[in-house]
Design an enzyme around this catalytic site. Structure first.
Site, mmCIF file in Angstrom:
data_model
loop_
_atom_site.group_PDB
_atom_site.id
_atom_site.type_symbol
_atom_site.label_atom_id
_atom_site.label_comp_id
_atom_site.label_asym_id
_atom_site.label_seq_id
_atom_site.Cartn_x
_atom_site.Cartn_y
_atom_site.Cartn_z
ATOM 1 N N PHE A 80 -0.581 -5.874 -5.767
ATOM 2 C CA PHE A 80 0.144 -7.125 -5.999
ATOM 3 C C PHE A 80 -0.832 -8.306 -5.987
ATOM 4 C CE2 PHE A 80 3.271 -10.408 -4.421
ATOM 5 C CZ PHE A 80 4.119 -10.362 -5.521
ATOM 6 N N SER A 101 -1.676 -0.388 -3.067
ATOM 7 C CA SER A 101 -0.570 -1.259 -2.672
ATOM 8 C C SER A 101 0.599 -1.141 -3.657
ATOM 9 C CB SER A 101 -1.088 -2.705 -2.564
ATOM 10 O OG SER A 101 -0.133 -3.554 -1.993
ATOM 11 N N MET A 102 0.924 -2.220 -4.369
ATOM 12 C CA MET A 102 1.976 -2.146 -5.380
ATOM 13 C C MET A 102 1.622 -1.093 -6.426
ATOM 14 S SD MET A 102 4.867 -3.899 -5.652
ATOM 15 C CE MET A 102 4.607 -5.592 -5.109
ATOM 16 N N ASP A 139 -2.471 -1.255 8.878
ATOM 17 C CA ASP A 139 -1.810 -1.912 7.751
ATOM 18 C C ASP A 139 -0.580 -2.671 8.232
ATOM 19 O OD1 ASP A 139 -0.596 -2.622 5.334
ATOM 20 O OD2 ASP A 139 -1.102 -0.727 4.367
ATOM 21 N N HIS A 182 -4.714 -2.787 5.204
ATOM 22 C CA HIS A 182 -4.096 -2.645 3.896
ATOM 23 C C HIS A 182 -5.127 -2.794 2.772
ATOM 24 C CE1 HIS A 182 -0.790 -2.730 1.035
ATOM 25 N NE2 HIS A 182 -1.301 -3.825 0.478
#
Length: 285
Positions: A86, A154-155, A200, A232
């Site tokens: 993201f 992530s995303m 995270d 993260h």
């Protein structure tokens, strides 16, 4: 004695045939036999070239960079598309390009249509990138289109799961500290290595990576690697543990290269870089 000699001769012939047949069963092996040091190295045995892909020349995703083994003497290679997270660009996952490609893969680190899109969109873009790679790219002749995988941060990690759900023919999926509102993935048929980070706070493993892994079918080749003393954003910089197990997973399932099974089974133990590792071993052929 003559009968025994004949029996031994037949046995020898059978053994030789079986050995040859076994080699023929796995024509996708690329590169020398791996060692712990070879898969932890910053670069593998293959020299790597790269080519940029403009967003103006593609549809369905935002362009990117293709990294590929320079040689053509080893035949075709499996391929992997990798999505950033993201608000991020391909530069955030660029280190994976040459590191994986040098081990014998064509790797496409992509930009997305917008940095704000959600996992389902990231999944579609990963598949669009693979389609471009195998059908239109300048390196399409170097790729075996039946041996493809997806990764993402992530995303993009959530998108990796979405892509595998949409295209069960994918050979490997590796979400890196993945984020997704969908926590259950019983539909997946693609061998999946879920990588999370113990520190995270954006996609905590308790609400993301762990339920992702636990929801995968028990019959599926799957593993869960939780990085120790990591955040993260650990996948955004060069990381030997991520590389080592990603290479092993991609080799094992995209190339069907059982030489890499030794790094995945028995289950790796906790260490300075591994907080926890789970998986079902041994993996199916």
């Amino acid at each position: 004695m003559a009968g025994l000699a004949a029996l031994l001769a037949v046995g020898g012939t059978t053994t030789a045939f079986s050995s040859g047949a076994q080699a023929a069963d796995n024509p996708y092996e690329r590169g020398p036999a791996p060692t712990n040091s070879s898969i932890e190295a910053l670069r593998g045995p293959y020299a790597v070239s790269e080519t940029s892909v403009s967003s103006l020349s593609v549809t369905g995703f935002g362009g990117g960079t293709i990294y590929y083994p320079t040689t053509t003497s080893d035949g075709t290679f499996g391929a992997v598309a990798i999505s950033p997270g993201f608000t991020a660009y391909q530069s955030s996952i660029a280190w994976l390009g040459p590191r994986l490609a040098s081990q014998g893969f064509v790797v496409f680190t992509i930009d997305t249509n917008t940095t704000l899109d959600q996992p389902d969109s990231r999944g579609r873009q990963l598949l669009a990138a693979l389609d471009y790679l195998t059908e239109r790219s300048s390196v399409r002749g170097r790729i075996d289109s039946s041996r493809l995988g997806v990764m993402g941060h992530s995303m993009g990690g959530g998108g990796t799961l979405e892509a595998a759900k949409s295209r069960p023919s994918l050979q490997a999926a590796i979400p890196l500290t993945g984020w997704n509102t969908d926590k259950t993935w019983p539909e997946l048929r693609t061998p999946t290595l879920v990588i999370g980070a113990d520190g995270d706070t954006i996609a905590p493993v308790a609400t993301h990576s762990e339920p992702f892994y636990e929801s995968l079918p028990s019959s599926l080749d799957k593993a869960y690697l939780e990085l120790n003393n990591a955040t993260h954003f650990t996948p955004n910089t060069s990381d030997t543990t991520i590389a080592k197990y990603s290479i092993s997973w991609l080799k094992r399932f995209i190339d069907n290269d059982t030489r890499y099974e030794q790094f995945l089974c028995p289950i790796p133990r906790p260490s300075l870089t591994i907080d926890e590792y789970r998986g079902n071993c041994p993996h199916a052929s």
